[in-house]
Structure formats: structure tokens, C-alpha cells
Motif scaffolding. Structure first.
Motif, mmCIF file in Angstrom:
data_model
loop_
_atom_site.group_PDB
_atom_site.id
_atom_site.type_symbol
_atom_site.label_atom_id
_atom_site.label_comp_id
_atom_site.label_asym_id
_atom_site.label_seq_id
_atom_site.Cartn_x
_atom_site.Cartn_y
_atom_site.Cartn_z
ATOM 1 N N ARG A 88 0.994 -1.383 0.591
ATOM 2 C CA ARG A 88 -0.267 0.301 -0.324
ATOM 3 C C ARG A 88 0.890 1.674 0.083
ATOM 4 O O ARG A 88 1.880 1.099 0.292
ATOM 5 C CB ARG A 88 -1.260 0.119 1.568
ATOM 6 C CG ARG A 88 -1.497 -1.165 1.476
ATOM 7 C CD ARG A 88 -2.568 -1.055 2.682
ATOM 8 N NE ARG A 88 -4.008 0.281 2.338
ATOM 9 C CZ ARG A 88 -3.677 1.388 3.364
ATOM 10 N NH1 ARG A 88 -2.718 0.875 4.038
ATOM 11 N NH2 ARG A 88 -4.277 2.601 2.872
ATOM 12 N N THR A 89 0.153 2.621 -0.296
ATOM 13 C CA THR A 89 1.202 3.312 -0.772
ATOM 14 C C THR A 89 0.151 4.319 -0.183
ATOM 15 O O THR A 89 -0.361 5.482 -0.380
ATOM 16 C CB THR A 89 1.596 4.363 -1.838
ATOM 17 O OG1 THR A 89 -0.336 3.812 -3.057
ATOM 18 C CG2 THR A 89 2.175 3.516 -2.672
ATOM 19 N N ASP A 93 -2.269 7.077 -1.553
ATOM 20 C CA ASP A 93 -3.138 6.268 -2.187
ATOM 21 C C ASP A 93 -4.043 5.779 -0.604
ATOM 22 O O ASP A 93 -3.953 4.861 -0.165
ATOM 23 C CB ASP A 93 -2.618 5.457 -2.770
ATOM 24 C CG ASP A 93 -4.163 4.476 -3.042
ATOM 25 O OD1 ASP A 93 -5.244 5.244 -3.795
ATOM 26 O OD2 ASP A 93 -3.835 3.593 -3.668
ATOM 27 N N PRO A 94 -4.552 6.916 0.552
ATOM 28 C CA PRO A 94 -5.052 6.075 1.984
ATOM 29 C C PRO A 94 -6.053 5.404 1.327
ATOM 30 O O PRO A 94 -6.289 4.601 2.393
ATOM 31 C CB PRO A 94 -5.600 7.967 2.415
ATOM 32 C CG PRO A 94 -5.412 8.713 1.040
ATOM 33 C CD PRO A 94 -4.608 8.749 0.372
ATOM 34 N N ASP A 95 -7.184 5.406 0.175
ATOM 35 C CA ASP A 95 -7.915 4.855 -0.123
ATOM 36 C C ASP A 95 -7.999 3.719 -0.452
ATOM 37 O O ASP A 95 -8.534 2.832 -0.958
ATOM 38 C CB ASP A 95 -9.784 5.351 -0.323
ATOM 39 C CG ASP A 95 -9.240 6.394 -1.167
ATOM 40 O OD1 ASP A 95 -8.634 5.781 -2.135
ATOM 41 O OD2 ASP A 95 -10.326 7.078 -1.557
ATOM 42 N N ASP A 96 -7.002 2.993 -0.951
ATOM 43 C CA ASP A 96 -6.452 1.979 -2.145
ATOM 44 C C ASP A 96 -6.972 2.347 -2.855
ATOM 45 O O ASP A 96 -6.888 1.438 -3.735
ATOM 46 C CB ASP A 96 -6.908 0.564 -0.936
ATOM 47 C CG ASP A 96 -5.962 0.639 0.108
ATOM 48 O OD1 ASP A 96 -5.147 0.948 0.403
ATOM 49 O OD2 ASP A 96 -6.588 -0.231 0.917
ATOM 50 N N HIS A 97 -7.942 3.313 -3.800
ATOM 51 C CA HIS A 97 -8.056 3.712 -4.793
ATOM 52 C C HIS A 97 -6.972 3.099 -6.038
ATOM 53 O O HIS A 97 -7.558 2.616 -7.188
ATOM 54 C CB HIS A 97 -8.719 4.800 -5.178
ATOM 55 C CG HIS A 97 -8.777 5.506 -6.723
ATOM 56 N ND1 HIS A 97 -7.723 5.826 -7.194
ATOM 57 C CD2 HIS A 97 -9.821 5.226 -7.063
ATOM 58 C CE1 HIS A 97 -8.116 6.206 -8.518
ATOM 59 N NE2 HIS A 97 -9.860 5.659 -8.476
ATOM 60 N N HIS A 98 -5.688 3.561 -6.120
ATOM 61 C CA HIS A 98 -4.769 3.412 -6.982
ATOM 62 C C HIS A 98 -4.873 1.633 -7.122
ATOM 63 O O HIS A 98 -4.007 1.198 -8.116
ATOM 64 C CB HIS A 98 -3.700 4.036 -6.421
ATOM 65 C CG HIS A 98 -3.702 5.208 -7.262
ATOM 66 N ND1 HIS A 98 -4.422 5.866 -7.891
ATOM 67 C CD2 HIS A 98 -2.616 5.997 -6.457
ATOM 68 C CE1 HIS A 98 -4.022 8.020 -8.427
ATOM 69 N NE2 HIS A 98 -3.150 7.361 -7.129
ATOM 70 N N MET A 206 4.339 17.957 -2.929
ATOM 71 C CA MET A 206 5.851 18.345 -2.903
ATOM 72 C C MET A 206 5.839 19.168 -1.155
ATOM 73 O O MET A 206 7.265 18.805 -0.338
ATOM 74 C CB MET A 206 6.754 19.268 -3.929
ATOM 75 C CG MET A 206 6.890 18.392 -5.415
ATOM 76 S SD MET A 206 8.112 17.387 -4.871
ATOM 77 C CE MET A 206 9.214 18.312 -5.049
ATOM 78 N N ALA A 207 4.927 19.749 -0.715
ATOM 79 C CA ALA A 207 4.995 20.157 0.734
ATOM 80 C C ALA A 207 4.421 19.030 1.962
ATOM 81 O O ALA A 207 4.392 19.928 2.822
ATOM 82 C CB ALA A 207 4.172 21.557 0.860
ATOM 83 N N ASP A 208 4.387 17.668 1.736
ATOM 84 C CA ASP A 208 3.410 16.792 2.383
ATOM 85 C C ASP A 208 5.175 16.072 2.596
ATOM 86 O O ASP A 208 5.142 15.491 1.308
ATOM 87 C CB ASP A 208 2.632 16.504 1.857
ATOM 88 C CG ASP A 208 2.087 14.728 2.305
ATOM 89 O OD1 ASP A 208 2.837 15.009 3.355
ATOM 90 O OD2 ASP A 208 1.262 14.471 2.064
ATOM 91 N N PRO A 209 5.412 16.220 4.264
ATOM 92 C CA PRO A 209 6.539 15.095 4.724
ATOM 93 C C PRO A 209 6.239 13.823 4.156
ATOM 94 O O PRO A 209 7.094 12.675 3.841
ATOM 95 C CB PRO A 209 6.481 16.040 5.917
ATOM 96 C CG PRO A 209 6.283 17.138 5.888
ATOM 97 C CD PRO A 209 5.246 17.053 5.113
ATOM 98 N N ALA A 210 5.110 13.173 4.368
ATOM 99 C CA ALA A 210 4.866 12.122 4.505
ATOM 100 C C ALA A 210 4.493 11.777 2.672
ATOM 101 O O ALA A 210 5.129 10.614 2.191
ATOM 102 C CB ALA A 210 3.165 11.694 4.681
ATOM 103 N N PHE A 211 4.181 12.419 1.694
ATOM 104 C CA PHE A 211 4.069 11.655 0.171
ATOM 105 C C PHE A 211 6.139 11.902 0.343
ATOM 106 O O PHE A 211 6.396 10.685 -0.414
ATOM 107 C CB PHE A 211 3.587 12.938 0.294
ATOM 108 C CG PHE A 211 3.900 12.814 -1.300
ATOM 109 C CD1 PHE A 211 3.024 12.190 -2.936
ATOM 110 C CD2 PHE A 211 5.086 13.677 -2.260
ATOM 111 C CE1 PHE A 211 3.206 11.824 -3.666
ATOM 112 C CE2 PHE A 211 5.266 13.883 -3.684
ATOM 113 C CZ PHE A 211 4.792 12.467 -4.487
ATOM 114 N N ILE A 212 6.677 12.476 0.677
ATOM 115 C CA ILE A 212 7.737 12.962 0.665
ATOM 116 C C ILE A 212 8.763 11.375 0.852
ATOM 117 O O ILE A 212 9.576 10.493 0.163
ATOM 118 C CB ILE A 212 8.914 14.407 0.461
ATOM 119 C CG1 ILE A 212 8.677 14.982 -0.337
ATOM 120 C CG2 ILE A 212 10.434 13.677 0.615
ATOM 121 C CD1 ILE A 212 8.778 14.987 -1.596
ATOM 122 N N ALA A 213 8.388 11.027 1.793
ATOM 123 C CA ALA A 213 8.941 10.228 2.834
ATOM 124 C C ALA A 213 8.737 8.621 2.165
ATOM 125 O O ALA A 213 9.228 7.697 1.702
ATOM 126 C CB ALA A 213 8.557 9.893 3.845
#
Length: 361
Positions: A88-89, A93-98, A206-213
Motif C-alpha cells: 500500500r501507499t 493513496d489513503p483509500d487504496d483507490h490506486h 511536494m509540501a507534504d513530508p509523508a508524501f516525500i518519505a
């Protein structure tokens, strides 16, 4: 000096100082070896393929971040495609859509390959999984079969040439799937408005640390690492230089900026012949799987026409931008699912894939 050249010079200087040429090659691996590995993964089906061969073709499907979030279970006349929650990502993709769109892409590849090789059947959604139930019959050639190993998400600049109306009609027909709507943007003013949404989504991510990690977790900078993991976003597949993994992480921190990504996406959108937006008529797993099937058929048809394609899903992934994207597509009230640009462009190295044995239940 552009960012790519700067990365190459910085990487070469730093590593050659410490390790020398041999150290560089041993830590990175060879692109020739990687290309041989990719060719084996994409070898054509044998005249009488086995079930494992069909699963290999299924794994060549498009999927988010190249996480390959699927597992396969074959039993008699059925093949089940199940989600792999370990891949998962949640940031993007918090709701597992992708994830479920990716299962749909793999299911469509499986259906095409199995039907073309004498195992016709039907797909059904069974809870969280997709089941392919088949029988044996005479093989039925499908022009999309040859496109399965040739398809790639080409994250590069295209040449801006427009498509013929007949080719646009073929793309529309390929994506015709119950419960799924396709909107094609080919007018430059429309593409410009969509480009602005993509860039706005990119800025937010790009401003979201969780996305970058999360993105860093799936990046692979060297052929050696890409082959070892068999997954992730390999730098060579985006036209970037290969680097040793530790140096790649340092270079990313130094040169991966919001401004640079903004310029890249603006240039790539401007160079595209068109953009496809897929929307489902429902927000549930079955509809997301249907979207995956539709966009996979679209991508395979584009490949057969000599076109390139790449996902630009930022305005889908940033929830607050979805209503504006849906309105731009003339489908207010629906959730946009996939955004894919397309056009004529170069080929790049193929993405890695895990061996079939690694995805079997």
C-alpha cells in the motif's frame, strides 16, 4: 547546466573521489545487464503458454509507483488476483483507490493473454479480489497481446504532434467499459487548464513530508537495486542518471525541488498531444477495477499506435482538486480516477518487475 547534468557531475565527482571507477561500477551495476533482465521479463509468450506465463504478462500491467500491489492464486480453471496490503501507499493513496485500479490493469492483461492463447473466460470482482474463470478453446489472436510487453509509462517530453481523428476514435473505443467514462482533452486551452491542476497538485504533494518519505521508499537509483527489488521507480526509466543508492538519496535531497518538478510537469504537459481523464460512475472497488481495465486497454491501444503515455494523477491524488478536475471534464459530481497524458515521444528503459514466484500465493 541543467539539473540532470548537475546530478551526473556531482555524483561522478563525489563517488569517483572515494571509490574510483571500479567502485562506481560495482555499486551501480550495468545498464546492459539491466536491459537483458528487462528483456527476459518481457519475452513473448510461447505458442502454448503455461499459467505462470499468463501471470507474468499480467504483472506487466501499469500500476501506481510500480509497487505491483498484487498477488495471484491459480487453482484449476480460475486465477485470482488479490491485493497485497504490504504494498500500500497510504500517503498518496489513503483509500487504496490506486491499488484497486492497478488490480484492474493486471486483470485486463490476464484476460487478453489468456484469451489469445486458448483460455477464454470472464472476469468478476469477488470482494477485494478479481477472479478470472476460464475454459480451454481455440486460441483467438488479439492485436493488443503484442502491446503488453511493449507498453511502458514514458515519463519524458513528447513532440507535441497531434493525433489523427481516427486514432483518437480507436483510443475512445478501446476504453469503452461499463461504468467508466473517458474524457479526452486535445485542445490546447483545455490541456493548459488541466496542466495548472496537475502543477497545483504537485505543489501540494511536494509540501507534504509523508508524501516525500513514501516516494523515497519506492525510488531506485541503480540498475543493481532495481533488479534486486524488482519494483519501484527506477531513475533510468524517467531519463535520469543512474547513481549508487546512498548517493542517489543525497542527490534527491539536494536537487528534487518543487520548482524543478513544476517546470518538468509544465513542459511535459505542453509537449503532449492530449490527456485522457477516466471517471467511474461509482466510488467502490468494483468501479475502480473497471477503471483499471479501461485505462489498460487505452494504454495498450496507444502502444499499438506508436504512442507513448504517462500518468499525471496529482489532481486525482489531492482530494481538494478533484471537484475542479471533474468540472473541467464536464462530469461534475463524479470522482476523477486516472489522468494520463499521451503523444509521440521517445522510448526509455522499462520498469523492473518481480519474478512470478514472488507474487504467487
Amino acid at each position: 547546466m541543467n539539473r540532470r547534468n548537475l546530478l551526473t557531475v556531482a555524483g561522478g565527482t563525489l563517488l569517483l573521489t572515494g571509490l574510483g571507477v571500479y567502485g562506481w561500477r560495482s555499486s551501480v551495476g550495468s545498464m546492459a545487464g539491466y536491459e537483458a533482465y528487462a528483456s527476459r521479463l518481457r519475452a513473448a509468450l510461447a505458442p502454448e503458454p503455461q499459467i505462470l506465463d499468463l501471470i507474468r504478462y499480467a504483472t506487466l500491467a501499469a500500476n501506481s509507483h510500480n509497487t505491483q500491489p498484487w498477488r495471484f492464486h491459480a487453482d484449476g480453471g480460475t486465477i485470482d488476483i488479490l491485493p497485497d496490503p504490504s504494498r500500500r501507499t497510504p500517503a498518496v493513496d489513503p483509500d487504496d483507490h490506486h491499488l484497486f485500479v492497478s488490480l484492474g490493469c493486471a486483470a485486463e492483461n490476464l484476460l487478453i493473454a489468456a484469451t489469445a492463447s486458448g483460455r477464454p473466460g470472464a472476469l468478476s470482482v469477488e470482494g477485494e479480489s478479481v477472479r478470472y474463470a476460464f475454459s480451454t478453446a481455440q486460441a483467438r489472436p488479439d492485436p493488443l497481446l503484442a502491446a503488453i510487453p511493449a507498453r511502458q509509462s514514458t515519463r519524458a517530453d513528447y513532440d507535441g504532434r497531434p493525433l489523427a481523428a481516427a486514432d483518437l476514435d480507436k483510443l475512445r473505443a478501446a476504453a469503452d467499459m461499463p461504468g467508466v467514462r473517458l474524457v479526452l482533452f486535445t485542445e490546447r486551452t483545455q490541456i493548459d487548464r488541466l496542466r495548472d491542476l496537475v502543477i497545483a497538485g504537485n505543489d501540494a504533494q511536494m509540501a507534504d513530508p509523508a508524501f516525500i518519505a513514501e516516494l523515497k521508499h519506492w525510488l531506485r537509483f541503480s540498475p543493481r537495486a532495481a533488479m534486486a527489488s524488482g519494483d519501484g521507480l527506477f531513475s533510468a526509466t524517467t531519463g535520469n542518471p543512474v547513481l549508487p543508492e546512498p548517493l542517489g538519496g543525497i542527490a534527491l535531497d539536494l536537487f528534487f525541488t518543487a520548482a524543478g518538478e513544476r517546470d518538468k510537469y509544465a513542459r511535459q504537459m505542453d509537449s503532449s498531444a492530449g490527456v485522457a481523464v477516466f471517471l467511474a460512475e461509482g466510488e467502490d472497488r468494483a468501479h475502480w477495477i473497471a477503471v483499471g481495465r479501461a485505462c489498460q486497454r487505452f494504454a495498450l491501444t496507444a502502444t499499438g499506435l506508436g504512442l507513448r503515455h504517462a500518468f499525471v494523477n496529482q489532481a486525482v491524488e489531492v482530494a481538494r482538486l478533484r471537484p475542479e478536475l471533474a468540472a473541467l471534464a464536464g462530469e461534475s459530481g463524479l470522482r476523477p480516477d486516472i489522468v494520463m497524458r499521451f503523444g509521440y515521444g521517445p522510448s526509455l528503459p522499462f520498469s523492473p518487475r518481480r519474478p512470478v514466484a514472488a507474487v504467487l500465493v
